[in-house]
Design an enzyme around this catalytic site. Structure first.
Site, PDB file in Angstrom:
ATOM      1  N   SER A   1       0.802  -1.019  -0.116  1.00  0.00           N
ATOM      2  CA  SER A   1       0.146   0.116  -0.098  1.00  0.00           C
ATOM      3  C   SER A   1       0.714   1.277   0.009  1.00  0.00           C
ATOM      4  O   SER A   1       2.065   1.129  -0.165  1.00  0.00           O
ATOM      5  CB  SER A   1      -0.780   0.124   1.206  1.00  0.00           C
ATOM      6  OG  SER A   1      -1.802   0.941   0.967  1.00  0.00           O
ATOM      7  N   ASN A   2       0.172   2.371   0.507  1.00  0.00           N
ATOM      8  CA  ASN A   2       1.310   3.610   0.563  1.00  0.00           C
ATOM      9  C   ASN A   2       0.771   4.498   1.404  1.00  0.00           C
ATOM     10  O   ASN A   2      -0.395   4.284   2.150  1.00  0.00           O
ATOM     11  CB  ASN A   2       1.113   4.229  -1.166  1.00  0.00           C
ATOM     12  CG  ASN A   2      -0.390   4.686  -1.474  1.00  0.00           C
ATOM     13  OD1 ASN A   2      -1.032   5.431  -0.770  1.00  0.00           O
ATOM     14  ND2 ASN A   2      -0.915   4.219  -2.578  1.00  0.00           N
ATOM     15  N   HIS A   3       1.298   5.687   1.779  1.00  0.00           N
ATOM     16  CA  HIS A   3       1.038   6.456   2.632  1.00  0.00           C
ATOM     17  C   HIS A   3      -0.077   7.573   2.877  1.00  0.00           C
ATOM     18  O   HIS A   3      -0.350   8.321   3.599  1.00  0.00           O
ATOM     19  CB  HIS A   3       2.235   7.302   3.120  1.00  0.00           C
ATOM     20  CG  HIS A   3       3.363   6.685   3.755  1.00  0.00           C
ATOM     21  ND1 HIS A   3       3.430   5.972   4.855  1.00  0.00           N
ATOM     22  CD2 HIS A   3       4.680   6.366   3.437  1.00  0.00           C
ATOM     23  CE1 HIS A   3       4.498   5.393   4.989  1.00  0.00           C
ATOM     24  NE2 HIS A   3       5.277   5.702   3.975  1.00  0.00           N
TER      25      HIS A   3
ATOM     26  N   ALA B   1      -4.171   7.381  -4.383  1.00  0.00           N
ATOM     27  CA  ALA B   1      -3.115   6.963  -4.669  1.00  0.00           C
ATOM     28  C   ALA B   1      -3.096   5.588  -5.064  1.00  0.00           C
ATOM     29  O   ALA B   1      -3.271   4.834  -4.197  1.00  0.00           O
ATOM     30  CB  ALA B   1      -2.223   7.300  -3.421  1.00  0.00           C
TER      31      ALA B   1
END
Ligand code: CTP
Length: 404
Positions: free
Chosen positions: A216-218, A283
């Site tokens: 995943s991402n922030h 995102a």
């Protein structure tokens, strides 16, 4: 938020400031009426107001804890006047004493109610309540005039019997009159996006590797949620296709929860068919594990490689089918920012793209501020450091311009 012409207060966030006047008892009825009209009410009281009406009464009626101090004495939690000001669609101070009116004019910030007033960006209205001589006093009249000149709405007090036993002007307007004035205020508020439908993607996607792990991402989703809220405030119908976030759904917004890039693709493409435009704030993972293991992967001494395959590009697909619809993209870049963003603008057929530079302080994923540049095929507009809500407002304004 979505509008409802017959219930202009539905879903509105009203910050109800109560100051130390005998008329504070009317605030209980006022709060009840506002709730009955569908408004969310957050009460902020001055310390003196607590002597006229109990926080328990107001908390029960508003169904929210009452705020009085800068810090909660029980747990030391900071009551942020800035976030209160941002939360509110309108701040109403009722009753407003001569003392509070004077402090508002002078910019005094010695209690939570006043600091909230000083940082509120929403419209502010006051319902003065005081004795007739205090009301007629030149200082009070001068203060009211000055507040009015600065856009504060004055809900005129009525004439009649006052708590002091005297007769005259100074009695706070009755709660039902105040509610009528608030309704009129919101009904008049221009709703430039009424009748339009927008899809907003927000947050991160989660790409499972096995039943317990993922890529995943922030992304926190804050920027996308601020955009959804702003478009809804301007009267648009909003479908928010959201990855996993910790954020509450903004009032009046329809939220569709998704996990993976593929799920987001399907939900967004489907919603876009009936929409007038989309803002692509999510995102989205560009790669996802080629296969998801059905059992938890066990470690071994050897290094591990996980084959990844490309996900489908949602924005590019909408760009291909958009016709006259409006499509707004985001680009997060760390080098050759403007050139890369302009490339994406053309490649994905965006009407404009919002460039986030990760090199700028205060910009990016998790914070409450952002520094962006709005780029279209003919111009670039660099915005200063703004809150995400302010950035959302600027994006919404550019969408309005495109629509008209
Ligand atoms: N986007 C999308 N679907 C994807 C990937 C991206 O809708 N599968 C959207 C994003 O929401 C954003 C824009 O496309 O509006 C960003 O473009 P992208 O090329 O993905 O940017 P980066 O991921 O930053 O690209 P790169 O890795 O090439 O820099």
């Amino acid at each position: 938020m979505a509008t409802n012409a017959s219930r202009p207060l539905e879903g509105r966030h009203i910050l109800l400031g109560i100051t130390g006047s005998i008329a504070a008892y009317k605030a209980a009825m006022l709060c009840r009426l506002l709730k009955r009209e569908g408004a969310e009410v957050q009460v902020v009281m001055t310390a003196l107001a607590k002597q006229f009406i109990t926080p328990l009464t107001m908390a029960t009626l508003s169904r929210r804890p009452i705020l009085v101090e800068f810090f909660d004495p029980e747990n030391g939690q900071w009551n942020s006047h800035v976030s209160l000001g941002e939360w509110a669609d309108l701040m109403l101070i009722a009753p407003a004493t001569a003392n509070t009116l004077a402090k508002m004019t002078a910019g005094v910030a010695d209690n939570l109610l006043l600091t909230t007033y000083l940082s509120a960006r929403c419209p502010v209205m006051v319902a003065p309540a005081m004795d007739l001589d205090m009301y007629a006093h030149y200082t009070t009249q001068r203060n009211l005039k000055e507040l009015k000149e600065h856009g504060v709405g004055i809900i005129e007090p009525g004439s009649g019997e006052l708590a002091s036993g005297l007769e005259g002007k100074g009695r706070m307007a009755e709660p039902d009159e105040i509610v009528e004035q608030l309704k009129a205020h919101f009904a008049e508020k221009k709703k430039p996006l009424t009748g339009k439908h927008f899809v907003v993607t927000a947050g991160p996607t989660i790409e499972p590797i096995d039943p317990v792990r993922f890529i995943s991402n922030h992304s926190s989703g804050k920027m996308g949620y601020a955009i959804a809220e702003t478009l809804a405030d301007k009267g648009a119908r909003v479908t928010l296709v959201s990855g996993r976030t910790a954020l509450p759904t903004p009032a009046g917004v329809e939220r569709v929860d998704v996990l993976t890039a593929e799920e987001m693709y399907r939900a967004t493409v489907a919603a876009f068919e009936e929409a007038d435009g989309a803002v692509m704030c999510a995102a989205v993972a560009d790669y996802t594990p080629a296969e998801v293991a059905t059992e938890k992967l066990k470690k071994s001494d050897a290094d591990l490689q996980i084959p990844l395959k490309r996900t489908r590009d949602i924005a590019a697909e909408l760009g291909r089918t958009k016709g006259q619809k409006i499509l707004v993209g985001f680009a997060m870049e760390t080098q050759n920012e403007a050139a890369n963003a302009t490339q994406k603008l053309t490649k994905k057929n965006f009407d404009f793209i919002v460039l986030n530079s990760l090199r700028e302080a205060g910009a990016g994923f998790r914070g409450d501020t952002n520094r962006v540049t709005l780029i279209d095929s003919t111009s670039q507009e660099e915005l200063p450091l703004l809150t995400k809500r302010e950035v959302a407002e600027r994006i919404a304004q550019k969408i309005e311009q495109l629509l008209h």
